[in-house]
Each structure stands twice: as C-alpha cells, then as structure tokens.
Design an enzyme around this catalytic site. Structure first.
Site, PDB file in Angstrom:
ATOM      1  N   TYR A   1      35.381  42.388  41.119  1.00 58.76           N
ATOM      2  CA  TYR A   1      35.769  42.015  42.717  1.00 58.76           C
ATOM      3  C   TYR A   1      37.462  42.298  42.555  1.00 58.76           C
ATOM      4  O   TYR A   1      37.783  42.807  43.547  1.00 58.76           O
ATOM      5  CB  TYR A   1      35.517  40.480  42.804  1.00 58.76           C
ATOM      6  CG  TYR A   1      36.142  39.945  43.974  1.00 58.76           C
ATOM      7  CD1 TYR A   1      35.681  40.399  45.261  1.00 58.76           C
ATOM      8  CD2 TYR A   1      37.270  39.214  43.841  1.00 58.76           C
ATOM      9  CE1 TYR A   1      36.118  39.665  46.434  1.00 58.76           C
ATOM     10  CE2 TYR A   1      37.702  38.592  45.076  1.00 58.76           C
ATOM     11  CZ  TYR A   1      37.111  38.988  46.451  1.00 58.76           C
ATOM     12  OH  TYR A   1      37.668  38.286  47.567  1.00 58.76           O
TER      13      TYR A   1
ATOM     14  N   SER B   1      42.769  40.087  48.422  1.00 55.16           N
ATOM     15  CA  SER B   1      42.688  38.883  47.702  1.00 55.16           C
ATOM     16  C   SER B   1      43.741  38.560  46.555  1.00 55.16           C
ATOM     17  O   SER B   1      43.968  39.462  46.068  1.00 55.16           O
ATOM     18  CB  SER B   1      41.132  38.739  46.978  1.00 55.16           C
ATOM     19  OG  SER B   1      41.081  37.504  46.347  1.00 55.16           O
TER      20      SER B   1
END
Ligand code: NAP
Length: 252
Positions: free
Chosen positions: A157, A143
């Site tokens: 995350y 990501s």
C-alpha cells in the site's frame, strides 16, 4: 447543467464523502463514485440534494477502463468538468512482503495506481485547453505511508502511494501549460472505515497518541485541504503534495 462538475472517486464514504459534501457547498455539481455501497453513495447525494446542491451517485470500479468511461460520461451529463479528486483507494490486511501473493499486490496497484491514472486521463481529455477544455484541477489522495514505508504491515500500500506522489509530479508538469493544476494530499491517520478494510478497525485510536497533534484526523480536515488545492486560492500551486497528518511524516 452545472458549470463546474467535480468527480470524486470513492465518494460514498470517509474522506471522499466529506469532499463531496464540501464541494457541493462550494457550488460544484458532484459525481459521487462508489464501488459497491450504493446505500452510502445515495445517502451522500440525498444530503447534498436536501441542501439544494447537485449530485449523482455513479457505480464504477476505477481499475476498469470501461467503468471509468461510464463515470466520466455521467459527469458530462451533469455539466462542464472542472475537477477530479482521485480518492478511491484500497488496502489489504497486515502482512510482510514475503507473505504477499501476486494477486493481492496486483489488485492493490490496479485500484490505487492504475485507477488514479485512468481517471486522470479521462479528466485531462475533458479539461485540457489542448483538447478544447477550459482547464481545471486534479487532487490525488496519497498517504503518509508513502513516506513511512509501512514496514511489517502494508509495504504494498505504501509503495502504491509512493507511485501516486511521483504521478502527481509528472502529470502536473505534463499539463501545466494546459490550464490544469495537479496536486496531492498525504493524509495521516484519519478516522474512517478504511482501517477496518485493513483488518484493524480501531487503528486510528491506537495510533492517535503517536501523532504530534495527539489525535487522529477527521475526513473533513482532509476535505478542507483538497478543496483548497482545487480553489483559486491555490492558483500558483501545482505538482506538490500536502501532508495532512497532524505533524506525522510531515516533511515534503
Ligand atoms: P473508506 O472510508 O474506506 O472509503 C473508501 C472509498 O473508496 C469508498 O467510497 C469505496 O466505495 C471506494 N472504493 C474502494 N475501492 C474502489 C474502487 N475500486 N473503485 C471505486 N471506488 C472504490 O476510506 P478513506 O479512509 O476515506 O480513504 C480514502 C483515501 O484516503 C484512500 O485513497 C486511502 O488510501 C487514503 N488514505 C486514508 C487514510 C486513513 O487513515 N483513513 C490515510 C491515508 C490515506 P464503497 O463505499 O462502494 O465501498
């Protein structure tokens, strides 16, 4: 039996579902892994079957070693494993680090990091020439958050995806001489259900104006990059992670 099988973790929705559809169109027999949404996984398979492709939906939590073996045994029944897309991932609602508890952090790392490593291990045991396999490709879905850090919202995350970037480099070097290429994609803001899991369903629309290309990306645009990395067109590419971010945090 298929002569090239692709395991796509989290293949029931979003980026994973787009990868499954595109991979089937490119001739892969596809294992559509899912965690709980059997209807979504079956719908992806039905669409692939209606176009003459091969696909099977397989339930399994990637953070469980037992479930991962179950997923890969299903792949063995479909044919010869040629690739893995480590796409399954999760996120928790927005929080600062000083308000996160151990359970949240452990679950996030179990799915995003341990899950990817367990699946990669199962894939290498089948594809590595060292184990009698014929080689293959692995793509890890990271990501842009790995580069941005996601302060105030999802640092846990972001850190899990930072681990994935390092894992991509290490595994690529470990198996480079065994016929396996390992790469990653680093999606930016992509319009999927993922943002609802993070507690902000319209996050993609909210962030779109801050993207240099001035819009959120689509799952299909990420799938295109993943299928390129798996293809022979990327035969000399290994150990790298490609930003698919519309220009956001695009530096390597
Ligand atoms: P999504 O639409 O929410 O889909 C998530 C998928 O992962 C679903 O198929 C879900 O299965 C599956 N899944 C979740 N936990 C799992 C587990 N423990 N075991 C197996 N499967 C599991 O998400 P997405 O946006 O496509 O995200 C896919 C990947 O892209 C993730 O790794 C995410 O971190 C990454 N990413 C997304 C964005 C974005 O903006 N969307 C940006 C950067 C990176 P069920 O359908 O059964 O629930």
């Amino acid at each position: 039996m298929s002569d090239k099988v692709l395991v796509v973790t989290g293949g029931s929705r979003g980026i994973g579902a787009a990868v499954c559809r595109l991979a089937a169109a490119r001739g892969y027999g596809v294992v559509v892994n899912y965690a709980g949404n059997v209807a979504a996984a079956e719908a992806v398979c039905a669409e692939i079957h209606s176009r003459g492709g091969e696909a099977v939906a397989v339930r399994g939590d990637v953070s469980s070693a037992e479930d991962v073996e179950h997923i890969f045994r299903a792949a063995d029944r479909l044919g010869r494993l040629a690739g893995l897309v480590n796409n399954a991932g999760t996120i928790a609602p927005s929080s600062r680090v000083d308000a996160m508890d151990a359970e949240r952090i452990a679950r996030l790392f179990a799915v995003n990091v341990t899950g990817s490593m367990l699946c990669a291990g199962a894939a290498v045991r089948r594809m590595s020439t060292k184990h009698g396999g014929a080689g293959g490709g692995i793509v890890n879905v990271s990501s842009a958050a790995a580069k941005l850090g996601a302060p105030g919202v999802y640092v846990d995350y972001a850190a899990s995806k930072g681990a994935i970037d390092t894992f991509t480099v290490g595994l690529a070097l470990e198996v480079a001489a065994e016929g396996i290429r390992v790469n990653g994609v680093r999606p930016g803001v992509i319009d999927t259900d993922f943002h609802a899991t993070g507690g902000v369903p319209d996050r993609a629309q909210q962030l779109a104006p801050s993207v240099p290309l001035a819009r959120a990306g689509t799952a299909e645009e990420v799938a295109n990059a993943i299928l390129w990395l798996l293809s022979d067109d990327a035969a000399y590419v290994t150990g790298t992670t490609l930003a698919v971010t519309g220009g956001r945090a695009a530096a390597p």
